[in-house]
Design a protein around this motif. Structure first.
Motif, PDB file in Angstrom:
ATOM      1  N   MET A 179      42.764  90.276 -26.659  1.00  0.00           N
ATOM      2  CA  MET A 179      42.521  88.993 -27.307  1.00  0.00           C
ATOM      3  C   MET A 179      42.319  87.901 -26.263  1.00  0.00           C
ATOM      4  O   MET A 179      43.065  87.809 -25.287  1.00  0.00           O
ATOM      5  N   LEU A 180      41.298  87.097 -26.458  1.00  0.00           N
ATOM      6  CA  LEU A 180      41.060  85.916 -25.635  1.00  0.00           C
ATOM      7  C   LEU A 180      41.700  84.725 -26.329  1.00  0.00           C
ATOM      8  O   LEU A 180      41.431  84.461 -27.506  1.00  0.00           O
ATOM      9  N   LEU A 181      42.563  84.020 -25.609  1.00  0.00           N
ATOM     10  CA  LEU A 181      43.300  82.901 -26.180  1.00  0.00           C
ATOM     11  C   LEU A 181      43.026  81.650 -25.357  1.00  0.00           C
ATOM     12  O   LEU A 181      43.123  81.667 -24.128  1.00  0.00           O
ATOM     13  N   VAL A 182      42.661  80.573 -26.023  1.00  0.00           N
ATOM     14  CA  VAL A 182      42.393  79.299 -25.366  1.00  0.00           C
ATOM     15  C   VAL A 182      43.385  78.272 -25.895  1.00  0.00           C
ATOM     16  O   VAL A 182      43.633  78.197 -27.103  1.00  0.00           O
ATOM     17  N   GLY A 183      43.957  77.498 -24.991  1.00  0.00           N
ATOM     18  CA  GLY A 183      44.926  76.504 -25.430  1.00  0.00           C
ATOM     19  C   GLY A 183      45.285  75.553 -24.309  1.00  0.00           C
ATOM     20  O   GLY A 183      44.600  75.492 -23.282  1.00  0.00           O
ATOM     21  N   VAL A 219      38.414  90.637 -28.311  1.00  0.00           N
ATOM     22  CA  VAL A 219      37.284  91.046 -27.474  1.00  0.00           C
ATOM     23  C   VAL A 219      37.330  92.553 -27.271  1.00  0.00           C
ATOM     24  O   VAL A 219      38.392  93.172 -27.327  1.00  0.00           O
ATOM     25  N   ASP A 220      36.157  93.146 -27.033  1.00  0.00           N
ATOM     26  CA  ASP A 220      36.111  94.585 -26.816  1.00  0.00           C
ATOM     27  C   ASP A 220      36.399  94.913 -25.353  1.00  0.00           C
ATOM     28  O   ASP A 220      36.409  94.041 -24.483  1.00  0.00           O
ATOM     29  N   LYS A 221      36.636  96.196 -25.089  1.00  0.00           N
ATOM     30  CA  LYS A 221      37.038  96.636 -23.750  1.00  0.00           C
ATOM     31  C   LYS A 221      35.942  96.375 -22.717  1.00  0.00           C
ATOM     32  O   LYS A 221      36.235  95.985 -21.584  1.00  0.00           O
TER      33      LYS A 221
END
Length: 231
Positions: free
Chosen positions: A20-24, A48-50
């Protein structure tokens, strides 16, 4: 955002694993006794994929090794743009390197090279952990990312058994017992010990959580450091 993240948490609790892509926004503060605490407020995320993750990882690793090379090239140079460029520092890294040298001073880059190669090894699904970084050549030239990974695969990697001899919980408890000198054993050390014993990284992470939250056999007195539950 809340319904979506709750759905992901539900999947995770059922045993599903994903990237998982996390923005914060991150913040930190320091206490009077010198402790540093951080927090992160998530604002956006996506699974997101591998392949995409691997692409990002390789790009980041290459950029990190490039900055390490530039740092080492600057060590015998004056901290001026002209002198740094003359010593081989790429022009686009000069301004940042001057700030970095002033902030961090001198440090051993080999630890960071090992971290880059370990991250590549684990993230690419290798059943191996890189134990030491490849030694620089006599000429002083630093290896490229591709050369570093190749050298590590040839001689810097310890192959692991596919069938672990010890239970993952036993590995974690023994590692804490042997290495805790009073301040606990850090998370990465525990995961590394499990991987070296033949377990998957995900198995080690789940076992640490279970020993802490369910069995109560270990405690986390400070973030990411673990100790055995006092008798």
């Amino acid at each position: 955002m809340h319904p979506d993240i709750e759905e992901l948490l539900h999947r995770f609790e059922k045993g599903d694993r994903f990237l998982m892509l996390l923005v914060g926004r991150a913040r930190w503060f320091e206490t009077d006794d010198g402790g540093v605490f951080t927090s992160f407020r998530a604002e956006e995320f996506t699974v997101v994929d591998k392949d995409r993750y691997t692409h990002w990882l390789v790009d980041t690793a290459a950029a990190t090794l490039r900055r390490l090379d530039a740092f080492e090239a600057s060590m015998e140079s004056d901290l001026t743009p002209a002198a740094l460029e003359a010593s081989g520092v790429p022009r686009d890294l000069v301004d940042g390197l001057i700030l970095a040298r002033g902030h961090y001073g001198e440090f051993d880059t080999e630890n960071y090279r090992v971290g880059v190669l370990q991250g590549l090894s684990m993230a690419l699904g290798s059943n191996a952990v890189i134990e030491s970084a490849p030694a620089p050549e006599a000429s002083g030239d630093q290896p490229t990312l591709a050369e570093s990974v190749t050298e590590a695969d040839d001689g810097g990697v310890a192959s692991l058994e596919s069938d672990p001899e010890k239970d993952v919980n036993e590995v974690i408890l023994e590692t804490i017992l042997q290495r805790d000198e009073g301040s606990g054993v850090d998370y990465d050390t525990l995961v590394h010990a499990c991987v070296m014993a033949g377990h998957q990284r995900e198995t080690a992470e789940d076992a640490i959580d279970h020993l802490r939250d369910v069995d109560g056999a270990i405690i986390e007195p400070r973030f990411s450091f673990f100790q055995l539950l006092p008798e």
